[in-house]
Write an enzyme that holds these catalytic residues in place. Structure first.
Site, short mmCIF file in Angstrom:
data_model
loop_
_atom_site.label_atom_id
_atom_site.label_comp_id
_atom_site.label_asym_id
_atom_site.label_seq_id
_atom_site.Cartn_x
_atom_site.Cartn_y
_atom_site.Cartn_z
N SER A 190 -91.32 139.85 -50.65
CA SER A 190 -91.75 138.65 -50.07
C SER A 190 -90.81 138.33 -48.77
O SER A 190 -91.02 139.18 -48.02
CB SER A 190 -91.42 137.28 -51.12
N ASP A 365 -102.37 135.26 -55.65
CA ASP A 365 -101.21 134.77 -55.12
C ASP A 365 -101.27 133.57 -54.09
O ASP A 365 -102.14 133.76 -53.04
CB ASP A 365 -100.55 136.01 -54.33
N HIS A 396 -97.75 135.62 -57.30
CA HIS A 396 -96.71 135.98 -56.37
C HIS A 396 -95.62 136.42 -57.39
O HIS A 396 -94.93 137.12 -57.08
CB HIS A 396 -96.15 135.00 -55.57
#
Length: 429
Positions: A190, A365, A396
């Site tokens: 991320s 996600d 995620h």
């Protein structure tokens, strides 16, 4: 104006007011909250893993670990850890590997999914020489050569822009110098991947110091983020940044804050873990995956997830929800002209990410949407691997915390790392 529009605006205003009030209260309580938390947690019967730091966890499960301190060019002190499997002393893979966490996380996040599942453990078991970094503002990187984070608001004047320009290069240089090698491999989750892209755009010479980038749900442009709670909070923080800064609320979601300690306590109790903590977590990211995260991992996650960051960083994420590009922090037209030479913040040059890139993502996600992944892939010049996890519910959070990591993303990560690594056999002198 229709009744619906009026109600919508009223709800947004109410949500904004509630969040601002909560942040003020939490920060006031935090300043008064000065108990010896470790002793209290032991008294309350917390699982022993929740009381351990990175090196202690590694040692508990039979791994060797080292703690180092990286100093950035602008004076921030960042902890970086090294983990190795003791069984691999004679056959370690090179070059070294650097892992970088996501927003509101720390190096501990790579351990949360437990031995045999967490990526840091899996990498060590496969004899990779893994170094695990921290980015400024979390509880392992809340120090500076001259600034006091509790007194100097300028300590918190950063976002992913500064993290990418200073923290990632400094950590890379430290690992390369320590290992006496010229290149390493990099895994970013991320924000940890997004800050690498920032680095390559601003300091492209560092792309030449990295052989391979594996981006796990990489966060760049977030225009298509589906999670309504996530969007609402970030939009509020972006809108109210000036007000919160005037109230001296510059640090957000810090570990050992009153709210974090309270949530951690609730979520280590199995009775509350699934009905409250799991549902809250999935509600926030707006994408559920029942049974993917175990109770034990939930407890670890809530112990570490509020790692801390700056108001500026969260506000910048709020800006990214409404931007067409992966761009720098927007100070407003007047200040932008002074800082950037243009009324709008410039976009990052993703074509400068010249090294081989592998991207792994999930269809479910709702933070880093598949449309933004596709946009990113079109901008990168050397994507050698693009893999959507086969599980249609993969979201995620799963990338870091699922009990199925070893069966889903790990085979792909391992395959590409082996392609860019060699095993060196140590001989007895």
């Amino acid at each position: 104006m229709s009744v619906t529009v009026m109600l919508f605006k009223r709800n947004i205003a109410l949500d904004t007011l509630i969040l601002v009030v909560v942040l003020i209260i939490v920060n006031i309580i935090r300043r008064q909250f000065n108990s010896n938390s470790l002793e209290i947690k032991r008294f309350l019967g917390y699982d022993s893993d929740l009381l351990l730091n990175f090196t202690q966890l590694a040692n508990k499960y039979g791994y060797s670990s080292e703690e180092h301190t990286v100093v950035t060019e602008d004076g921030y002190l960042l902890k970086v850890f090294r983990i190795k499997n003791k069984k691999c002393e004679a056959r370690v893979k090179q070059p070294p590997l650097l892992l970088m966490h996501g927003v509101l996380q720390s190096s501990d996040a790579w351990f949360d999914a437990s031995p045999g599942t967490g990526l840091a453990y899996l990498l060590a078991d496969e004899c990779f020489d893994a170094w695990v970094g921290n980015q400024r503002g979390n509880y392992y990187a809340r120090r500076h050569l001259t600034l006091n984070p509790d007194k100097d608001s300028s300590f918190w004047d950063f976002s992913v822009d500064q993290i990418g320009y200073y923290d990632v290069p400094a950590t890379i240089d430290y690992v390369l110098s320590n290992m006496r090698v010229k290149k390493l491999n990099y895994i970013g989750y991320s924000q940890g991947a997004g800050t690498f892209f920032v680095m390559c755009s601003e300091r492209p010479e560092y792309c030449k110091k990295t052989s391979l980038l594996i981006g796990l749900s990489p966060a760049t442009r977030l225009k298509h983020t589906k999670s309504k709670p996530f969007r609402s909070i970030l939009n509020i923080l972006s809108t109210c940044e000036g007000l919160l800064a005037q109230l001296k609320i510059n640090e957000l979601f810090a570990k050992e804050s009153f709210l974090q300690v309270l949530v951690e306590f609730i979520c280590q109790i199995r009775l509350f873990s699934e009905p409250l903590c799991e549902n809250f977590l999935y509600g926030f990211v707006d994408s559920s995956h029942p049974g993917s995260i175990t109770h034990e991992t939930l407890s670890m996650l809530y112990s570490h997830i509020a790692g801390g960051t700056s108001l500026r960083n969260m506000a910048r994420y709020g800006q990214s929800l409404n931007a067409d590009d992966f761009q720098k922090y927007d100070f407003g037209e007047t200040v932008n002209v002074v800082k950037y030479g243009s009324k709008k913040p410039p976009g990052y040059n993703l074509s400068s990410v010249s090294l081989p890139v592998v991207i792994i993502y999930g269809a479910n996600d709702h933070l880093v949407d598949t449309k933004d992944i596709s946009w990113l892939v079109d901008k990168l010049p050397n994507v050698i691997g693009l893999e959507e996890v086969a599980d249609p519910l993969w979201n995620h959070l799963d990338t870091m915390f699922s009990q199925h990591i070893n069966k889903t993303i790990w085979p792909t990560v391992n395959r590409y790392l082996k392609r860019f690594s060699e095993t060196y056999m140590k001989t007895k002198s």
